[in-house]
Motif scaffolding. Sequence first.
Motif, short mmCIF file in Angstrom:
data_model
loop_
_atom_site.label_atom_id
_atom_site.label_comp_id
_atom_site.label_asym_id
_atom_site.label_seq_id
_atom_site.Cartn_x
_atom_site.Cartn_y
_atom_site.Cartn_z
N ASN A 233 71.76 37.70 46.08
CA ASN A 233 72.56 38.78 45.49
C ASN A 233 73.38 38.21 44.34
N LEU A 234 73.29 38.87 43.19
CA LEU A 234 74.05 38.48 41.99
C LEU A 234 75.02 39.60 41.65
N ALA A 235 76.24 39.25 41.31
CA ALA A 235 77.19 40.30 40.93
C ALA A 235 78.25 39.76 39.99
N CYS A 236 78.56 40.58 39.01
CA CYS A 236 79.61 40.30 38.03
C CYS A 236 80.54 41.51 38.09
N LEU A 237 81.65 41.36 38.79
CA LEU A 237 82.53 42.51 39.05
C LEU A 237 83.82 42.35 38.25
N ASN B 237 86.96 43.28 38.85
CA ASN B 237 87.97 44.34 38.83
C ASN B 237 89.36 43.79 39.09
N ARG C 218 71.48 35.54 50.86
CA ARG C 218 71.55 36.50 51.96
C ARG C 218 70.45 36.24 52.98
N PHE D 120 74.03 41.96 56.27
CA PHE D 120 72.67 42.32 55.85
C PHE D 120 72.19 43.59 56.55
N PRO D 121 71.53 44.54 55.87
CA PRO D 121 71.09 44.49 54.47
C PRO D 121 72.12 45.05 53.48
N HIS D 122 73.34 45.24 53.93
CA HIS D 122 74.36 45.82 53.06
C HIS D 122 74.98 44.73 52.16
N PRO D 123 75.63 45.14 51.08
CA PRO D 123 76.35 44.17 50.26
C PRO D 123 77.47 43.51 51.06
N TRP E 73 80.41 43.22 50.51
CA TRP E 73 81.71 43.91 50.38
C TRP E 73 81.80 45.13 51.30
N ALA E 74 80.68 45.49 51.93
CA ALA E 74 80.68 46.61 52.89
C ALA E 74 81.26 46.11 54.22
#
Lengths: 142, 142
Positions: free
Chosen positions: B78-82, B84, B96, B103-106, B108-109
Amino acid sequence: MAVCELCEESGGEIIFRNEQLRVVLVADANYPGFCRVIWNAHVREMTDLAIADRSTLMRAVCQVEAAQREVLQPEKINLACLGNMVPHLHWHLIPRFADDAHFPHPIWAASVRQTADEVLAQRRALLPALQAAVIRYVSCAS
Amino acid sequence: MAVCELCEESGGEIIFRNEQLRVVLVADANYPGFCRVIWNAHVREMTDLAIADRSTLMRAVCQVEAAQREVLQPEKINLACLGNMVPHLHWHLIPRFADDAHFPHPIWAASVRQTADEVLAQRRALLPALQAAVIRYVSCAS
């Protein structure tokens, strides 16, 4: 092998499509302007792409980000390539606002507020301009 | 103006650093091998970078992904550029596994399980090899 929904379906309302990738608008009531950039071929990870194709894909991601910033003027852009459920390479591009349902948390966390209907309506009213800007940016050379 | 924590602090255990960027290992008990690639200068969005710098940053992200895949053999990256909360350009790279906490949710869930301690210990035991692989990959030309 299970059918892949991003091989079978568009994944959203298509704004732009070429041989390699497509840009779609995601129907998310809380996030007007949420777009995805989807690689057309069934590839799992960024590093499964040839290096030149990685650049092509990220250039499109940045072009869509530029269009979102220009038209929607969000507080922040969130980019994510997850694919745990649909392991077909696609990028989420989410314009974030201080008054959105999850800010400052990722949109996959629990929501912390309800954005006012009139604010969401104002953002939805910008979607035709966003679509035009996406097409303009992705048709650029750089 | 508030102090930026990624200007003031490393953001994790530094594996690699050059003039433009650094790769750090994130101390997350549920996610051994979670890395960040952090642009050293205080820049907000990918499209605030010059185009050549965007390529430099994404090449490093892909190199770290390659190291994570080689050493940890995850189900998915999983790649993310957030950004905030900390609007200083940084990428999250999260290996993951089907048995991980979300798993399989992000990540942050809400979590959906507790990964077995012995499984997490096995993954932590691979971190020296991961650090070596990251250095090897980011030192490559491509």
